[in-house]
Design an enzyme around this catalytic site. Structure first.
Site: not given
Ligand code: ACO
Length: 348
Positions: A127, A269, A299
């Site tokens: 990314c 990003h 993304n």
């Molecule tokens: N729908 C419903 N529930 C979900 C989903 C979904 N699509 N995805 C995850 N959950 C659930 C999980 O299973 C978890 O459930 P649990 O508590 O029962 O285990 C709960 O939601 C919380 O999951 P988290 O992973 O803690 O969710 P978070 O709030 O962290 O959001 C996300 C996840 C959106 C991926 C976030 O962490 C994020 O944006 N991370 C950064 C991504 C990023 O910056 N990427 C850049 C680089 S990408 C690259 O280089 C290609």
């Protein structure tokens, strides 16, 4: 939040009287729109969860048979049109979803664009790829190796997503953006003023496609097909994204002597609107100065920054003469930041 200072080797930009200047910007999105509601029909997720946890409302996915090079070609053609040119000295293509492991995608895109036998190569910095590609293209210009470079960021993440994985499938979209850089003066609007780039391979496993590369051989021919899918440890990546883009942006602003309050537009990003808010707050840049288009496109990895720039210009959020800060972060881990005073250009 405590932020590490990014080490860097210093910069030649602006010190040699020659700079890489933005002359054109073009983008392309595949036609197939995929809404949160559509994904909720096959995945245990909801529009409400996706919107509130990420800010994403929809994304575009390429149809079967459309590859990254096809999107790159379309965006590249638009960037050339935007700049009003039909020849360049080099093509640099940032992607982590190349058409093939070998050869690179850039030579084919250059040939299809009618650019002849110019040097053309891919950059794999996930990314952060577009900022790395800008730095490569700008370095070629500042060093005198080229006078005009086409820099493209293009991805088809839909081809590597596990359709059954709600953690990743809802986040990524396909698309491409491209710019034309030309030799000019550091004082010209559109001059890339400096770069801050970094990596931390100690966290390579946080974002990975395990198979498909040379490491796969040691896993034997029965390698689990799911190992060809993209994986991400979202929560940990979130923290690294804020920390690394924050430190990189702060280091760049410091070197430029730009007060954060003087940044007119912040183009981070487009991974998660919560990351953009955290970054804005950390840097001391008003949240409403952040360009946000992830709600529309998700993304798009290496295409994220040019798509956000075009969105900012199209919606009147980026105007000529404004100070624009760009920062990106991705798998590797890799990150990078750059800045310019926005030039007078037509986005195509
Ligand atoms: N729908 C419903 N529930 C979900 C989903 C979904 N699509 N995805 C995850 N959950 C659930 C999980 O299973 C978890 O459930 P649990 O508590 O029962 O285990 C709960 O939601 C919380 O999951 P988290 O992973 O803690 O969710 P978070 O709030 O962290 O959001 C996300 C996840 C959106 C991926 C976030 O962490 C994020 O944006 N991370 C950064 C991504 C990023 O910056 N990427 C850049 C680089 S990408 C690259 O280089 C290609």
């Amino acid at each position: 939040m405590t932020v590490e200072t990014t080490e860097h080797a210093g910069s030649a930009f602006g010190r040699q009287g020659r700079a890489a200047v933005l002359r054109g910007l073009g983008t392309y999105l595949p036609p197939r729109l995929v809404t949160n509601e559509e994904l909720s029909r096959t995945l245990d997720t909801s529009d409400e969860w996706i919107r509130t946890r990420t800010g994403i409302r929809q994304r575009y996915w390429a149809e079967q048979g459309t590859a990254t090079g096809d999107l790159a070609f379309e965006a590249g053609a638009r960037a050339l049109k935007s700049a009003g040119v039909d020849a360049v000295d080099a093509v640099v293509l940032a992607t982590s979803t190349p058409d093939h492991p070998c050869p690179g995608t850039a030579p084919d895109v250059a040939a299809r664009l009618g650019l002849g036998t110019v040097p053309a190569f891919d950059i794999a910095a996930v990314c952060a790829g577009f900022v790395y590609a800008l730095a490569s293209g700008a370095s070629m210009i500042v060093s005198g190796l080229a006078a005009r470079v086409l820099v493209i960021g293009a991805e088809t993440y839909s081809t590597i997503l596990d359709p059954a994985d709600r953690n990743t499938s809802v986040i990524f979209g396909d698309g491409a953006g491209a710019v034309v850089l030309e030799a000019g003066s550091p004082d010209d609007p559109g001059a890339l003023l400096d770069f801050d780039l970094g990596s931390d391979g100690g966290h390579k496993d946080l974002i990975t496609v395990p198979a498909g590369g040379s490491r796969q051989r040691s896993e034997g021919p029965e390698s689990d097909p799911s190992r060809f899918f993209f994986t991400m440890q979202g929560k940990q990546v979130f923290t690294h994204a804020v920390t690394r883009m924050g430190a990189s942006s702060a280091a760049l602003l410091d070197r430029l002597g730009w007060d954060p309050a003087s940044v007119d537009r912040f183009v981070g990003h487009q991974a998660n609107v919560r990351i953009l808010h955290a970054l804005s707050d950390h840097l001391g840049i008003d949240r409403d100065r952040a360009v946000v288009n992830l709600d529309q496109v998700g993304n798009t990895s290496a295409a994220s920054i040019p798509l956000a720039l075009a969105h900012g210009v199209d919606t009147g959020g980026i105007k000529a003469g404004e100070r624009v800060l760009m920062t990106a972060f991705g798998g590797g881990l890799t990150w990078g930041s750059t800045a310019m005073v926005w030039p007078e250009i037509n986005v195509v």
